[in-house]
Scaffold this active site. Structure first.
Site, PDB file in Angstrom:
ATOM      1  N   HIS A   1       1.054  -1.169  -0.031  1.00 31.09           N
ATOM      2  CA  HIS A   1       0.049   0.221   0.087  1.00 31.09           C
ATOM      3  C   HIS A   1       0.970   1.271  -0.083  1.00 31.09           C
ATOM      4  CE1 HIS A   1      -4.285  -1.230   0.358  1.00 31.09           C
ATOM      5  NE2 HIS A   1      -3.631  -2.311   0.680  1.00 31.09           N
ATOM      6  N   ASP A   2       2.133   1.072   0.702  1.00 32.02           N
ATOM      7  CA  ASP A   2       3.029   2.371   0.682  1.00 32.02           C
ATOM      8  C   ASP A   2       3.439   2.610  -0.759  1.00 32.02           C
ATOM      9  OD1 ASP A   2       4.469   4.564   1.749  1.00 32.02           O
ATOM     10  OD2 ASP A   2       6.157   3.036   1.788  1.00 32.02           O
TER      11      ASP A   2
ATOM     12  N   VAL B   1       0.792   3.914  -5.028  1.00 31.26           N
ATOM     13  CA  VAL B   1       0.606   5.193  -5.794  1.00 31.26           C
ATOM     14  C   VAL B   1       1.867   5.890  -6.281  1.00 31.26           C
ATOM     15  CG1 VAL B   1      -0.768   7.348  -5.775  1.00 31.26           C
ATOM     16  CG2 VAL B   1      -1.620   5.035  -4.684  1.00 31.26           C
TER      17      VAL B   1
ATOM     18  N   GLY C   1       5.185   5.383  -5.076  1.00 32.31           N
ATOM     19  CA  GLY C   1       6.452   4.862  -4.870  1.00 32.31           C
ATOM     20  C   GLY C   1       6.650   4.741  -3.408  1.00 32.31           C
TER      21      GLY C   1
ATOM     22  N   ASP D   1       7.273   5.616  -0.122  1.00 30.98           N
ATOM     23  CA  ASP D   1       7.988   6.643   0.538  1.00 30.98           C
ATOM     24  C   ASP D   1       7.703   6.867   2.020  1.00 30.98           C
ATOM     25  OD1 ASP D   1       5.237   7.128   0.195  1.00 30.98           O
ATOM     26  OD2 ASP D   1       5.598   9.075  -1.215  1.00 30.98           O
TER      27      ASP D   1
ATOM     28  N   SER E   1       4.556   7.122   2.956  1.00 34.01           N
ATOM     29  CA  SER E   1       3.296   8.002   3.433  1.00 34.01           C
ATOM     30  C   SER E   1       2.232   7.479   3.719  1.00 34.01           C
ATOM     31  CB  SER E   1       3.103   8.694   1.617  1.00 34.01           C
ATOM     32  OG  SER E   1       2.808   7.666   1.002  1.00 34.01           O
TER      33      SER E   1
END
Length: 134
Positions: free
Chosen positions: A66-67, A70, A72, A74, A76
């Site tokens: 999941h990280d 979208v 890369g 990162d 987030s």
């Protein structure tokens, strides 16, 4: 004529930027000197988390997916909500779906104890995902 020169200049810029990134390499030994206990710290924490809950290994791997999905890998996915944004933890695709955040928080605290301010959250998520399936 001016547009030909501009296009040629742009092509040179693109070439330089692409060739500079072409030599970037990932390294399994990147933290060997700056944080020599990183891998063993993460591995021990993941091993404990999986021993406490057998599904946690799969959850950590999924959290890494999941990280990276979208924009890369990162870190987030670890972002909490704030007054101005909805963090990825509670975003629709992850809410009540992605789990293991508490394990990553524990690992990050332990890593900060052995080498403060050195290892990125994204790297911790990636290493934890690797160790959860090995």
């Amino acid at each position: 004529m001016a547009s030909f020169i501009a296009m040629r200049f742009l092509a040179c810029i693109v070439f330089v930027l692409c060739s500079a990134t072409a030599y970037a390499q990932l390294s399994a030994t990147f933290y060997n000197t700056s944080c020599p206990n990183l891998l063993s710290t993460v591995q021990a924490a993941v091993k404990q988390a999986v021993a406490n809950e057998k599904r946690m290994g799969a959850s950590l791997l999924r959290l890494h997916f999941h990280d990276c999905f979208v924009n890369g890998c990162d870190g987030s996915v670890l972002l909490d909500d704030s007054s101005s944004i909805t963090g990825e933890k509670t975003a629709v695709p992850n809410n009540n779906s992605a789990r293991g955040f508490d394990v990553i928080d524990t690992i990050k605290s332990q890593v900060e104890g052995v080498c403060s301010g050195v290892v990125s959250c994204a790297d911790i998520v990636a290493i934890a995902a690797r160790d959860s399936v090995v």
